[in-house]
Design a protein around this motif. Structure first.
Motif: not given
Length: 349
Positions: A308-337
């Motif tokens: 729900v939060m989206g990559y930027e907000r979720a990643n910031e929270l996960a890093v701060r709380e030391n939560i193991p998380a893996y994100f796959i983000v859509r881009t114009e050229d495909g996927f970024e991880t």
């Protein structure tokens, strides 16, 4: 629940996360050798695949299979919004919930974890958003002929909010003002995985993999001494492709994404994941997020909240709380991880 299967697991493909390389080793020995056995069947509108490590013992396997069915039936009878007789459905039908309503220990445990994740994600995870989910056509009610109007959406959204639920531990009870419709579909599967894991441990099973609809929990190691290897899917709606493989021991994993459960209306795609703040389906470029945790219901709820939060907000929270998380983000050229530092040690390829 019927049509369960018990068989040696040679290569087991889980529903949404593939359990890879479960190869049964054969050899010459006078001692019975441990093997990986699979017990599978339907549940919660999806399937379960459970792998246990033990020597061949059909009577014990049948006992385990029956016990697994029983604990999963208990979860379904308690937390299903699709069953009119479930504990949750009876609560949701109550017009007045202002007085304490007794609930089972399991229901209280799930609601407590849900509230913790709601607070951590600033409301991005919210079990009271069910009426809005239903309004968009992703609940047990039929899909609407047209998308909800802003007025209808505002009216329903105003009555929701996880902070309106109040919990009592002893004796277990819940109350809400105004009355709430609670939807546990984003955490109950994970809880189902956890209760099966507890049951197996209570039966003396030290090494197992439990998967329900893509949510997974593992413990111990396979007979060859290796960790359980699980695949994170590429977030595409057609076919199944592996994006990354992780090796886990004594850990749970859950993935949330918008690439399978959605519908299209007048040329627009509507995801089943609803943002509790706006009341609308998410529209950002985060295609999927995978979360690791000690228990599966926490991983399940966090994955939904992060989605729900989206990559930027979720990643910031996960890093701060030391939560193991893996994100796959859509881009114009495909996927970024992207992965948090806490996730990196689990990646094998």
């Amino acid at each position: 629940m019927t049509s369960r299967m018990i068989r040696p697991a040679r290569v087991t493909l889980a529903s949404a996360l593939s359990a890879l390389a479960l190869v049964v080793l054969a050899g010459c020995s006078f001692q019975p050798e441990e093997q990986v056995w699979e017990i599978s069947g339907p549940v919660f509108g999806t399937t379960y695949h459970i792998n246990v490590v033990l020597t061949e013992d059909q009577e014990r396997l049948e006992t385990l299979a029956s016990g697994i069915e029983a604990v999963l039936e208990n979860v379904d009878a308690s937390m299903s919004t699709w069953r009119a007789d479930s504990e949750l459905s009876r609560f949701n039908r109550m017009v007045d919930q202002s007085e304490w309503v007794p609930v089972s220990n399991g229901m209280l445990e799930v609601l407590q974890t849900a509230q913790e994740v709601s607070r951590l994600t600033s409301g991005a995870f919210d079990v009271t958003i069910g009426p809005v989910v239903n309004l968009w056509g992703f609940g047990p009610e039929a899909r609407p002929e047209q998308v909800p109007s802003p007025e209808a959406l505002d009216q329903v959204l105003a009555a929701t909010g996880f902070e309106k639920l109040e919990l009592r531990a002893d004796p277990p009870a819940v109350r809400a003002t105004p009355a709430q419709y609670v939807d546990l579909s984003a955490i109950a599967k994970g809880y189902g995985v956890d209760v099966v894991a507890r049951f197996l441990e209570g039966e003396g099973i030290k090494a197992y993999l439990v998967e329900i609809g893509g949510e997974v929990r593992v413990n111990g190691r396979k007979p060859d001494g290796s960790a359980w290897r699980l695949a994170i899917e590429q977030p595409v709606s057609e076919g199944r492709q592996v994006n990354r493989v992780v090796a886990l021991e004594s850990r749970a994993m859950a993935t949330s994404g918008d690439y399978r459960n959605y519908y299209e209306s007048e040329g627009r795609r509507y995801s089943h994941t609803i943002d509790p703040e706006s009341g609308e389906p998410i529209t950002h470029n985060l295609a999927s997020v995978t979360v690791l945790a000690d228990d599966c219901m926490t991983a399940d709820a966090l994955a939904t909240g992060f989605n729900v939060m989206g990559y930027e907000r979720a990643n910031e929270l996960a890093v701060r709380e030391n939560i193991p998380a893996y994100f796959i983000v859509r881009t114009e050229d495909g996927f970024e991880t992207h992965q948090t530092p806490a996730f990196s040690s689990f990646v094998t390829q």
